[in-house]
Design a protein around this motif. Structure first.
Motif, PDB file in Angstrom:
ATOM      1  N   LEU A  22       1.016  -1.256  -0.281  1.00 44.89           N
ATOM      2  CA  LEU A  22       0.077  -0.109  -0.002  1.00 44.89           C
ATOM      3  C   LEU A  22       0.726   1.167  -0.014  1.00 44.89           C
ATOM      4  O   LEU A  22       0.739   2.163  -0.647  1.00 44.89           O
ATOM      5  CB  LEU A  22      -1.064  -0.056   1.076  1.00 44.89           C
ATOM      6  CG  LEU A  22      -2.318  -0.893   1.091  1.00 44.89           C
ATOM      7  CD1 LEU A  22      -2.996  -0.856   2.402  1.00 44.89           C
ATOM      8  CD2 LEU A  22      -2.926  -0.745  -0.226  1.00 44.89           C
ATOM      9  N   ARG A  26       0.770   3.793  -2.987  1.00 45.62           N
ATOM     10  CA  ARG A  26       0.485   5.299  -2.894  1.00 45.62           C
ATOM     11  C   ARG A  26       1.558   6.071  -3.414  1.00 45.62           C
ATOM     12  O   ARG A  26       1.180   7.185  -4.007  1.00 45.62           O
ATOM     13  CB  ARG A  26       0.461   5.493  -1.313  1.00 45.62           C
ATOM     14  CG  ARG A  26       0.472   7.053  -0.942  1.00 45.62           C
ATOM     15  CD  ARG A  26      -1.084   7.552  -1.071  1.00 45.62           C
ATOM     16  NE  ARG A  26      -0.986   8.841  -0.503  1.00 45.62           N
ATOM     17  CZ  ARG A  26      -2.265   9.799  -0.781  1.00 45.62           C
ATOM     18  NH1 ARG A  26      -3.057   9.218  -1.437  1.00 45.62           N
ATOM     19  NH2 ARG A  26      -2.334  10.860  -0.181  1.00 45.62           N
ATOM     20  N   THR A  84      -7.197  -0.709  -5.030  1.00 44.72           N
ATOM     21  CA  THR A  84      -6.152  -0.252  -4.111  1.00 44.72           C
ATOM     22  C   THR A  84      -5.747   1.059  -4.679  1.00 44.72           C
ATOM     23  O   THR A  84      -5.606   2.128  -4.136  1.00 44.72           O
ATOM     24  CB  THR A  84      -5.314  -1.008  -3.371  1.00 44.72           C
ATOM     25  OG1 THR A  84      -4.482  -1.686  -4.431  1.00 44.72           O
ATOM     26  CG2 THR A  84      -6.049  -2.195  -2.584  1.00 44.72           C
ATOM     27  N   LEU A  88      -6.324   4.763  -3.170  1.00 44.96           N
ATOM     28  CA  LEU A  88      -5.172   5.285  -2.657  1.00 44.96           C
ATOM     29  C   LEU A  88      -5.194   6.846  -3.638  1.00 44.96           C
ATOM     30  O   LEU A  88      -4.150   7.585  -3.123  1.00 44.96           O
ATOM     31  CB  LEU A  88      -4.053   4.515  -2.685  1.00 44.96           C
ATOM     32  CG  LEU A  88      -3.758   3.599  -1.654  1.00 44.96           C
ATOM     33  CD1 LEU A  88      -2.636   2.578  -2.017  1.00 44.96           C
ATOM     34  CD2 LEU A  88      -3.712   4.060  -0.304  1.00 44.96           C
ATOM     35  N   SER A  93      -2.427   5.853   2.536  1.00 40.04           N
ATOM     36  CA  SER A  93      -2.182   4.389   2.856  1.00 40.04           C
ATOM     37  C   SER A  93      -2.155   4.147   4.298  1.00 40.04           C
ATOM     38  O   SER A  93      -2.469   2.865   4.401  1.00 40.04           O
ATOM     39  CB  SER A  93      -0.513   3.981   2.597  1.00 40.04           C
ATOM     40  OG  SER A  93       0.418   4.646   3.163  1.00 40.04           O
ATOM     41  N   SER A  96      -5.848   3.485   4.857  1.00 37.39           N
ATOM     42  CA  SER A  96      -6.325   2.144   4.129  1.00 37.39           C
ATOM     43  C   SER A  96      -5.784   0.749   4.772  1.00 37.39           C
ATOM     44  O   SER A  96      -6.312  -0.078   4.933  1.00 37.39           O
ATOM     45  CB  SER A  96      -5.723   2.294   2.653  1.00 37.39           C
ATOM     46  OG  SER A  96      -4.204   2.139   2.744  1.00 37.39           O
ATOM     47  N   THR A  97      -4.696   1.142   5.781  1.00 38.76           N
ATOM     48  CA  THR A  97      -4.153   0.108   6.376  1.00 38.76           C
ATOM     49  C   THR A  97      -5.158  -0.627   7.574  1.00 38.76           C
ATOM     50  O   THR A  97      -5.381  -1.776   7.736  1.00 38.76           O
ATOM     51  CB  THR A  97      -3.035   0.411   7.216  1.00 38.76           C
ATOM     52  OG1 THR A  97      -1.699   0.772   6.387  1.00 38.76           O
ATOM     53  CG2 THR A  97      -2.328  -0.628   8.318  1.00 38.76           C
ATOM     54  N   SER A 252       2.455  -2.100   7.921  1.00 38.89           N
ATOM     55  CA  SER A 252       2.149  -1.187   7.182  1.00 38.89           C
ATOM     56  C   SER A 252       2.151   0.381   7.583  1.00 38.89           C
ATOM     57  O   SER A 252       2.446   1.095   6.890  1.00 38.89           O
ATOM     58  CB  SER A 252       0.543  -1.431   6.318  1.00 38.89           C
ATOM     59  OG  SER A 252       0.782  -2.557   5.541  1.00 38.89           O
ATOM     60  N   ALA A 256       4.204   3.399   6.421  1.00 34.37           N
ATOM     61  CA  ALA A 256       3.569   4.394   6.129  1.00 34.37           C
ATOM     62  C   ALA A 256       3.955   5.765   6.667  1.00 34.37           C
ATOM     63  O   ALA A 256       4.283   6.866   6.050  1.00 34.37           O
ATOM     64  CB  ALA A 256       1.828   4.472   6.116  1.00 34.37           C
TER      65      ALA A 256
END
Length: 287
Positions: A22, A26, A84, A88, A93, A96-97, A252, A256
């Protein structure tokens, strides 16, 4: 080293690799169109997979396995990366995690549907609670996030869970790395054609981080990660090794924050922990 220990190690390495997907996506969508990014990563990985299959002289899958391979391709080669990538563009990200915390549950549900298992009622209690937590988080972040991005992430988790479950089931027959390789090769002609159709007019304005993101999701997220992941599932057991997905949200979030300098709020961490707890409970009562 016995098969079980080897499976756990392989599965853990796969999850570590997937944890960067992710943040890398991104970074990549800052320079590439989401559709081109999806088909380009699949094309690059598909070409490498074809070389691997030819090098090891792997036997072609039986015709009865083609439908399952198509499901894997639609879920993890096309569906999850495309959804995704679009998501994004609307959310970070880190945000989204939180949704990734539902991926083990999605995989478990499709495993139940495909395997004909009958979980206890407590399983569905944890399932509904985890979904409610995610929905509540999305609503609470409405002012700073995008409902479109949230819905896209939920759709991505759904199709990815299907692809994971189908791939794990098929890996018992074909082998771990062979499943993702054949799925990539199966989709390669279409992915290559679409990649040429959506080819950017110029690559001169694309930033370095976008290129690095494309390289990561093509080589690691789309191929190498699955080689370790499906091998781990095959050696260590789908239900057992599959629980390693619970670690992915934490890795993640760290990536990020450190690589993309995104803000990771206490609420994000709390919800992620709660979702992981619900998924762990659901896994415990899956049988």
């Amino acid at each position: 080293m016995d098969k079980t220990a080897s499976g756990w190690i392989s599965g853990f390495l796969g999850i570590l690799i997937f944890s960067g997907s992710l943040p890398a996506t991104r970074a990549a969508v800052t320079g590439f169109d989401p559709v081109f990014l999806t088909v380009a990563r699949a094309t690059i990985a598909g070409a490498l997979a074809l070389i691997l299959l030819l090098a090891f002289r792997e036997k072609r899958p039986a015709s009865v396995d083609l439908i399952s391979l198509a499901v894997v391709a639609l879920g993890v080669v096309i569906g999850f990366p495309l959804l995704t990538a679009f998501a994004l563009q609307h959310i970070t990200s880190a945000h989204s995690t939180v949704f990734i915390g539902l991926l083990p549950l999605s995989t478990a549900i499709f495993g139940v549907l495909r395997g004909g298992e009958r979980p206890r009622p407590v399983f569905w209690l944890f399932s509904c609670l985890g979904s409610a937590l995610v929905a509540g988080f999305a609503l609470s972040q409405a002012s700073s996030a995008s409902s479109v991005g949230d819905l896209l992430m939920l759709a991505a988790i759904t199709v990815c869970g299907l692809g994971y479950a189908e791939g794990a089931r098929l890996s018992r027959k074909l082998g771990g790395w062979q499943v993702i390789s054949w799925a990539l090769v199966l989709s390669l002609p279409v992915m290559l054609a679409i990649a040429l159709l959506f080819l950017p007019a110029s690559f001169s304005q694309i930033s370095g981080p976008a290129w690095i993101g494309l390289g990561y999701v093509s080589l690691f997220s789309m191929l190498i990660g699955f080689i370790f992941w499906y091998r781990g599932l095959a050696l260590g057991g789908i239900a057992a090794v599959g629980q390693l997905q619970l670690l992915q949200p934490f890795f993640s979030l760290v990536l990020a924050a450190t690589l993309l300098h995104e803000s990771v709020s206490g609420v994000m961490i709390a919800v992620t922990l709660a979702v992981v707890a619900c998924v762990a409970g659901a896994k415990k009562f899956a049988k």
